[in-house]
Write an enzyme that holds these catalytic residues in place. Structure first.
Site, PDB file in Angstrom:
ATOM      1  N   GLY A  44       0.897  -1.338   0.035  1.00 54.25           N
ATOM      2  CA  GLY A  44      -0.044   0.089  -0.118  1.00 54.25           C
ATOM      3  C   GLY A  44       0.693   1.203  -0.004  1.00 54.25           C
ATOM      4  N   ASN A 102      -8.020   4.022   8.203  1.00 54.09           N
ATOM      5  CA  ASN A 102      -7.692   2.849   9.097  1.00 54.09           C
ATOM      6  C   ASN A 102      -7.724   2.771  10.356  1.00 54.09           C
ATOM      7  OD1 ASN A 102      -5.738   4.930   8.019  1.00 54.09           O
ATOM      8  ND2 ASN A 102      -4.360   3.701   9.347  1.00 54.09           N
ATOM      9  N   GLN A 133      -7.802   0.049   3.121  1.00 59.85           N
ATOM     10  CA  GLN A 133      -8.801  -0.599   4.143  1.00 59.85           C
ATOM     11  C   GLN A 133      -9.992  -1.192   3.387  1.00 59.85           C
ATOM     12  OE1 GLN A 133      -8.465  -1.272   7.254  1.00 59.85           O
ATOM     13  NE2 GLN A 133      -6.501  -0.608   7.383  1.00 59.85           N
ATOM     14  N   SER A 178      -3.477  -3.354  -0.925  1.00 61.18           N
ATOM     15  CA  SER A 178      -2.411  -4.195  -0.372  1.00 61.18           C
ATOM     16  C   SER A 178      -3.136  -5.350   0.156  1.00 61.18           C
ATOM     17  CB  SER A 178      -1.839  -3.360   0.896  1.00 61.18           C
ATOM     18  OG  SER A 178      -0.871  -4.153   1.395  1.00 61.18           O
ATOM     19  N   HIS A 215      -2.229  -7.837   2.397  1.00 61.75           N
ATOM     20  CA  HIS A 215      -1.995  -8.212   3.597  1.00 61.75           C
ATOM     21  C   HIS A 215      -3.078  -7.731   4.618  1.00 61.75           C
ATOM     22  CE1 HIS A 215      -0.278  -5.132   6.080  1.00 61.75           C
ATOM     23  NE2 HIS A 215       0.031  -4.547   4.975  1.00 61.75           N
ATOM     24  N   THR A 236      12.686  -7.854 -10.654  1.00 61.73           N
ATOM     25  CA  THR A 236      11.866  -8.899 -10.715  1.00 61.73           C
ATOM     26  C   THR A 236      10.579  -9.232  -9.786  1.00 61.73           C
ATOM     27  OG1 THR A 236      14.223  -9.912 -11.086  1.00 61.73           O
ATOM     28  CG2 THR A 236      12.404 -11.629 -10.533  1.00 61.73           C
ATOM     29  N   CYS A 267       1.764   2.372  11.684  1.00 60.24           N
ATOM     30  CA  CYS A 267       2.729   2.982  11.338  1.00 60.24           C
ATOM     31  C   CYS A 267       3.445   3.911  12.314  1.00 60.24           C
ATOM     32  CB  CYS A 267       2.563   3.549   9.828  1.00 60.24           C
ATOM     33  SG  CYS A 267       1.903   2.373   8.748  1.00 60.24           S
TER      34      CYS A 267
END
Ligand SMILES: *Cc1c(COP(=O)(O)O)cnc(C)c1O
Length: 343
Positions: A71, A151, A179, A199, A201, A237, A325
């Site tokens: 994200g 969030n 979210q 994102s 996860h 990659t 965060c």
């Protein structure tokens, strides 16, 4: 002691089906997707299958999806990329005071580089002020970046209205939907969204993999320099196991969206009801109607967030007092400060 995990806004447990889908790409299918032999080609194919799954979930074209490392990278890429690409047209960006640090810090950095940023206020439930949004638009505004859902307090923003305002004024609209994806049905075309971050996860997928949707025709500077991967927009990659996991997770999330949301909302409502009944001096934050099904944010008077969390941890309960965060800092949440300042 049993672990009670109540911190799914910070991250979710990777679903076992998702892990199963990823495993072959962590072992026998190890080829580089850019290689021309079979081991490479099957990896290329797996990437393109996920691109299809993501595009289907958002109702966009497959070539409007770019894979990133999550994200934060998607937010950075979209905001910096679009701002820089259209700098000759204007240098004004509009965002809100309650964005994730990945957006706020990117905007602050752009201010240092000479951009002008307006941080919109929110009402007591965390909803951005649309009248203020219309008022602050200038001829130099090139980008509006406002999150889909918050969030910390779970408030869902009036995305459709913001998309309409942006379109009418010829301004690009990016939304941090990290979210919302997996919890809310999103149709980027119907909502006039030009760029969107997600994102894996946050919806039972693996960490360190995300995607960025950018509408065809919207220019953005590349964020990572190097090889030609991701149609020359994101060098390196590809994280094939992660990408495969993202595809499986987004597919599963939208297959069971209504059932999952109903179940989660019911549990959340029960929890809130019990807290209201048993604990005095609390305040429920966020919008009661327009909110994520799995989110609850409650202020408890006479106790510090940090102390509360440590005591919950002793009982095996995982929760947080703000964005992961920003944890470790004792400063009050910027989101709660923004909703407080209106009351
Ligand atoms: C978690 C989160 C992010 C950051 O995503 P990462 O994949 O951890 O980089 C950005 N925005 C919001 C709203 C989030 O909840």
């Amino acid at each position: 002691m049993k672990t009670i995990y109540l911190d799914n806004s910070a991250t979710t447990k990777t679903d076992e089906e998702v892990v199963k889908a990823m495993l072959p790409y962590l072992s026998q299918s190890y080829g580089n997707p850019s290689s021309i032999y079979k081991l490479g080609r099957e990896n290329r194919k797996a990437i393109e299958e996920t691109r299809n799954q993501v595009a289907k979930a958002l109702n966009c074209e497959t070539n409007e999806i770019y894979f990133t490392a999550g994200g934060s990278e998607s937010d950075n890429t979209a905001i910096r990329g679009i701002a820089h690409s259209y700098q000759s047209k204007g240098n004004h960006i509009i965002t809100s005071k309650i964005e994730h640090p990945a957006v706020l810090e990117t905007c602050k950095q752009l201010e240092k580089e000479g951009f002008e940023v307006t941080y919109l206020g929110v009402d007591k439930n965390g909803i951005v002020d649309l009248a203020e949004l219309k008022k602050v638009i200038k001829p130099t505004t090139t980008l509006i970046t406002i999150m889909f859902a918050n969030n910390e307090i779970g408030t869902i923003e009036p995305i459709k209205e913001i998309g309409e305002i942006a379109k009418k004024n010829n301004i690009f609209f990016h939304t941090d939907a990290v979210q919302a994806v997996g919890s809310v049905k999103i149709d980027v075309k119907a909502l006039n969204i030009d760029a969107l971050s997600l994102s894996a996860h946050k919806f039972y997928g693996p960490k360190g993999i995300g995607a960025l949707y950018v509408r065809k025709g919207v220019r953005f500077d590349k964020f990572i320099q190097g090889g030609h991967q991701e149609r020359n927009k994101r060098a390196g990659t590809e994280n094939v196991p992660g990408i495969v996991g993202l595809g499986k997770a987004i597919e599963m999330a939208y297959e069971s969206l209504e059932n999952h949301n109903q179940k989660i909302a019911k549990l959340r409502d029960y929890y809130v009801e019990q807290v209201e009944k048993k604990i005095p001096y609390i305040r429920i934050n966020g919008d009661r109607e327009n909110r994520l099904p799995g989110n609850s944010n409650i202020s408890f008077r006479f106790i510090e967030g940090e102390g509360l969390l440590l005591n919950l941890d002793l009982k095996g309960i995982c929760a947080s007092s703000g964005s992961a965060c920003t944890s470790g800092s004792l400063d009050p949440s910027h989101v709660l400060l923004a909703i407080r300042s209106t009351t």
